[in-house]
Design a protein around this motif. Structure first.
Motif, PDB file in Angstrom:
ATOM      1  N   ASP A 133       0.774  -1.238   0.000  1.00 23.44           N
ATOM      2  CA  ASP A 133       0.000   0.000   0.000  1.00 23.44           C
ATOM      3  C   ASP A 133       0.806   1.289   0.000  1.00 23.44           C
ATOM      4  OD1 ASP A 133      -2.525  -1.346   0.102  1.00 23.44           O
ATOM      5  OD2 ASP A 133      -2.117  -1.786   2.208  1.00 23.44           O
ATOM      6  N   TYR A 134       2.044   1.240   0.445  1.00 30.09           N
ATOM      7  CA  TYR A 134       2.830   2.465   0.582  1.00 30.09           C
ATOM      8  C   TYR A 134       4.258   2.278   0.084  1.00 30.09           C
ATOM      9  CZ  TYR A 134      -0.781   4.193   3.784  1.00 30.09           C
ATOM     10  OH  TYR A 134      -1.958   4.613   4.350  1.00 30.09           O
ATOM     11  N   LEU A 135       4.825   3.379  -0.369  1.00 30.85           N
ATOM     12  CA  LEU A 135       6.241   3.458  -0.684  1.00 30.85           C
ATOM     13  C   LEU A 135       6.814   4.617   0.118  1.00 30.85           C
ATOM     14  CD1 LEU A 135       8.016   3.208  -4.060  1.00 30.85           C
ATOM     15  CD2 LEU A 135       8.368   5.245  -2.686  1.00 30.85           C
ATOM     16  N   LEU A 136       7.927   4.402   0.783  1.00 32.79           N
ATOM     17  CA  LEU A 136       8.568   5.440   1.586  1.00 32.79           C
ATOM     18  C   LEU A 136       9.978   5.653   1.062  1.00 32.79           C
ATOM     19  CD1 LEU A 136       8.456   6.086   5.291  1.00 32.79           C
ATOM     20  CD2 LEU A 136      10.693   5.685   4.302  1.00 32.79           C
ATOM     21  N   TYR A 137      10.291   6.900   0.741  1.00 32.57           N
ATOM     22  CA  TYR A 137      11.631   7.295   0.330  1.00 32.57           C
ATOM     23  C   TYR A 137      12.171   8.191   1.429  1.00 32.57           C
ATOM     24  CZ  TYR A 137      15.179  10.154  -2.021  1.00 32.57           C
ATOM     25  OH  TYR A 137      16.336  10.819  -2.342  1.00 32.57           O
ATOM     26  N   VAL A 138      13.409   7.948   1.850  1.00 32.77           N
ATOM     27  CA  VAL A 138      13.990   8.766   2.912  1.00 32.77           C
ATOM     28  C   VAL A 138      15.409   9.177   2.511  1.00 32.77           C
ATOM     29  CG1 VAL A 138      14.794   6.724   4.194  1.00 32.77           C
ATOM     30  CG2 VAL A 138      14.507   8.893   5.397  1.00 32.77           C
ATOM     31  N   ASN A 139      15.741  10.422   2.820  1.00 30.43           N
ATOM     32  CA  ASN A 139      17.123  10.885   2.715  1.00 30.43           C
ATOM     33  C   ASN A 139      17.384  11.813   3.897  1.00 30.43           C
ATOM     34  OD1 ASN A 139      16.298  13.555   2.070  1.00 30.43           O
ATOM     35  ND2 ASN A 139      16.412  13.172  -0.125  1.00 30.43           N
ATOM     36  N   ALA A 140      18.494  12.488   3.905  1.00 34.22           N
ATOM     37  CA  ALA A 140      18.861  13.315   5.052  1.00 34.22           C
ATOM     38  C   ALA A 140      17.933  14.517   5.250  1.00 34.22           C
ATOM     39  CB  ALA A 140      20.305  13.795   4.914  1.00 34.22           C
ATOM     40  N   ASP A 141      17.136  14.849   4.234  1.00 31.32           N
ATOM     41  CA  ASP A 141      16.270  16.018   4.315  1.00 31.32           C
ATOM     42  C   ASP A 141      14.790  15.696   4.494  1.00 31.32           C
ATOM     43  OD1 ASP A 141      18.426  17.851   3.860  1.00 31.32           O
ATOM     44  OD2 ASP A 141      18.356  17.297   1.741  1.00 31.32           O
ATOM     45  N   VAL A 142      14.308  14.663   3.810  1.00 34.93           N
ATOM     46  CA  VAL A 142      12.860  14.424   3.767  1.00 34.93           C
ATOM     47  C   VAL A 142      12.512  12.948   3.923  1.00 34.93           C
ATOM     48  CG1 VAL A 142      12.394  16.419   2.268  1.00 34.93           C
ATOM     49  CG2 VAL A 142      12.780  14.166   1.242  1.00 34.93           C
ATOM     50  N   ILE A 143      11.253  12.744   4.297  1.00 33.59           N
ATOM     51  CA  ILE A 143      10.616  11.426   4.206  1.00 33.59           C
ATOM     52  C   ILE A 143       9.405  11.635   3.312  1.00 33.59           C
ATOM     53  CG2 ILE A 143       9.240   9.709   5.415  1.00 33.59           C
ATOM     54  CD1 ILE A 143      11.097   9.915   7.741  1.00 33.59           C
ATOM     55  N   ASP A 144       9.405  10.941   2.181  1.00 34.61           N
ATOM     56  CA  ASP A 144       8.299  11.015   1.238  1.00 34.61           C
ATOM     57  C   ASP A 144       7.528   9.704   1.282  1.00 34.61           C
ATOM     58  OD1 ASP A 144       9.200  13.512   0.367  1.00 34.61           O
ATOM     59  OD2 ASP A 144      10.372  12.652  -1.275  1.00 34.61           O
ATOM     60  N   ILE A 145       6.208   9.811   1.287  1.00 36.78           N
ATOM     61  CA  ILE A 145       5.349   8.632   1.298  1.00 36.78           C
ATOM     62  C   ILE A 145       4.423   8.733   0.096  1.00 36.78           C
ATOM     63  CG2 ILE A 145       3.580   7.354   2.551  1.00 36.78           C
ATOM     64  CD1 ILE A 145       4.831   8.637   5.147  1.00 36.78           C
ATOM     65  N   ILE A 146       4.313   7.626  -0.626  1.00 34.84           N
ATOM     66  CA  ILE A 146       3.475   7.565  -1.821  1.00 34.84           C
ATOM     67  C   ILE A 146       2.528   6.382  -1.670  1.00 34.84           C
ATOM     68  CG2 ILE A 146       3.500   7.213  -4.327  1.00 34.84           C
ATOM     69  CD1 ILE A 146       6.389   8.407  -4.216  1.00 34.84           C
ATOM     70  N   SER A 147       1.311   6.574  -2.131  1.00 37.95           N
ATOM     71  CA  SER A 147       0.342   5.482  -2.165  1.00 37.95           C
ATOM     72  C   SER A 147      -0.513   5.625  -3.412  1.00 37.95           C
ATOM     73  CB  SER A 147      -0.561   5.501  -0.930  1.00 37.95           C
ATOM     74  OG  SER A 147      -1.521   4.462  -1.011  1.00 37.95           O
ATOM     75  N   ASN A 148      -0.859   4.512  -4.015  1.00 39.38           N
ATOM     76  CA  ASN A 148      -1.756   4.538  -5.155  1.00 39.38           C
ATOM     77  C   ASN A 148      -3.179   4.869  -4.718  1.00 39.38           C
ATOM     78  OD1 ASN A 148      -2.125   4.253  -7.965  1.00 39.38           O
ATOM     79  ND2 ASN A 148      -3.148   2.314  -7.604  1.00 39.38           N
ATOM     80  N   ASN A 149      -3.479   4.617  -3.454  1.00 40.44           N
ATOM     81  CA  ASN A 149      -4.803   4.881  -2.906  1.00 40.44           C
ATOM     82  C   ASN A 149      -4.822   6.307  -2.336  1.00 40.44           C
ATOM     83  OD1 ASN A 149      -7.110   5.059  -1.308  1.00 40.44           O
ATOM     84  ND2 ASN A 149      -7.006   2.908  -0.683  1.00 40.44           N
ATOM     85  N   THR A 150      -5.534   7.201  -3.003  1.00 36.59           N
ATOM     86  CA  THR A 150      -5.572   8.595  -2.560  1.00 36.59           C
ATOM     87  C   THR A 150      -6.169   8.739  -1.160  1.00 36.59           C
ATOM     88  OG1 THR A 150      -7.667   8.942  -3.712  1.00 36.59           O
ATOM     89  CG2 THR A 150      -5.657   9.536  -4.900  1.00 36.59           C
ATOM     90  N   GLU A 151      -7.030   7.815  -0.768  1.00 37.16           N
ATOM     91  CA  GLU A 151      -7.613   7.855   0.578  1.00 37.16           C
ATOM     92  C   GLU A 151      -6.535   7.633   1.644  1.00 37.16           C
ATOM     93  OE1 GLU A 151     -10.103   8.790   3.384  1.00 37.16           O
ATOM     94  OE2 GLU A 151     -10.628   8.958   1.272  1.00 37.16           O
ATOM     95  N   ASN A 152      -5.560   6.787   1.356  1.00 36.93           N
ATOM     96  CA  ASN A 152      -4.441   6.583   2.288  1.00 36.93           C
ATOM     97  C   ASN A 152      -3.697   7.889   2.543  1.00 36.93           C
ATOM     98  OD1 ASN A 152      -4.952   3.844   2.471  1.00 36.93           O
ATOM     99  ND2 ASN A 152      -3.353   3.265   1.022  1.00 36.93           N
ATOM    100  N   ILE A 153      -3.425   8.619   1.478  1.00 34.65           N
ATOM    101  CA  ILE A 153      -2.692   9.887   1.614  1.00 34.65           C
ATOM    102  C   ILE A 153      -3.573  10.936   2.289  1.00 34.65           C
ATOM    103  CG2 ILE A 153      -1.558  11.749   0.329  1.00 34.65           C
ATOM    104  CD1 ILE A 153       0.029   9.068   0.499  1.00 34.65           C
ATOM    105  N   ARG A 154      -4.834  10.977   1.949  1.00 32.19           N
ATOM    106  CA  ARG A 154      -5.766  11.915   2.595  1.00 32.19           C
ATOM    107  C   ARG A 154      -5.800  11.680   4.103  1.00 32.19           C
ATOM    108  NH1 ARG A 154     -11.076  11.435  -0.195  1.00 32.19           N
ATOM    109  NH2 ARG A 154      -9.563  11.500  -1.848  1.00 32.19           N
TER     110      ARG A 154
END
Length: 171
Positions: A133-154
């Motif tokens: 359900d989720y993809l998480l990208y992390v680096n020294a500045d940010v944590i980005d989370i992506i989901s194909n389900n817009t309700e998850n992000i909402r």
């Protein structure tokens, strides 16, 4: 290429980060310095309830048929099990390749340990963690989370309203 259900994310270093490959309805960004460890843990527990989290990261390069590995430090934070190397073309030439390493069967605690180590200033890797359900990208500045389900992000935007970054919200 990593596929998250119907959301295609090209995870190679010559592409833009996963955050910019998804529209604003399918992504949320947190500034790492603005998160407490407690906030970080709460976010990760909300998105990674499963024990079947996977990760892919750049572990080295193959140049002129010689593998050159980078010191990622991941083994100090996450127990390296179920290791699989994947070599992908990096520059459309036969002698330049990136070595991606995939780990399976991670859990939320593994992801938390890695993210908190980055927050504390340890070396980072070009890395993503993902579940169905989720993809998480992390680096020294940010944590980005992506989901194909817009309700998850909402739901995440509602739960963590004061914490998430809105700079690229409508781009």
């Amino acid at each position: 290429m990593v596929e998250l259900k119907n959301l295609n994310i090209d995870f190679t270093p010559n592409k833009e980060t996963p955050y910019f490959q998804a529209n604003h309805h399918k992504r949320i960004r947190f500034i790492l310095d603005k998160l407490t460890l407690k906030n970080l843990k709460s976010i990760l527990e909300k998105i990674f309830k499963t024990k079947s989290i996977q990760t892919i990261f750049i572990s080295g390069y193959n140049f002129q048929n010689k593998n050159i590995y980078v010191k990622t430090g991941i083994g100090k934070v996450i127990q390296l099990k179920n290791w699989q190397e994947i070599t992908e073309n990096l520059y459309h030439t036969p002698d330049g390749r990136v070595i991606l390493t995939k780990l399976k069967k991670l859990n939320c605690t593994d992801v938390y340990h890695y993210c908190s180590s980055i927050k504390k200033g340890n070396p980072e890797s070009y890395i993503i963690f993902y579940s169905d359900d989720y993809l998480l990208y992390v680096n020294a500045d940010v944590i980005d989370i992506i989901s194909n389900n817009t309700e998850n992000i909402r739901m995440l935007k509602k739960s963590f309203k004061p914490l998430y970054d809105t700079y690229y919200e409508h781009n």
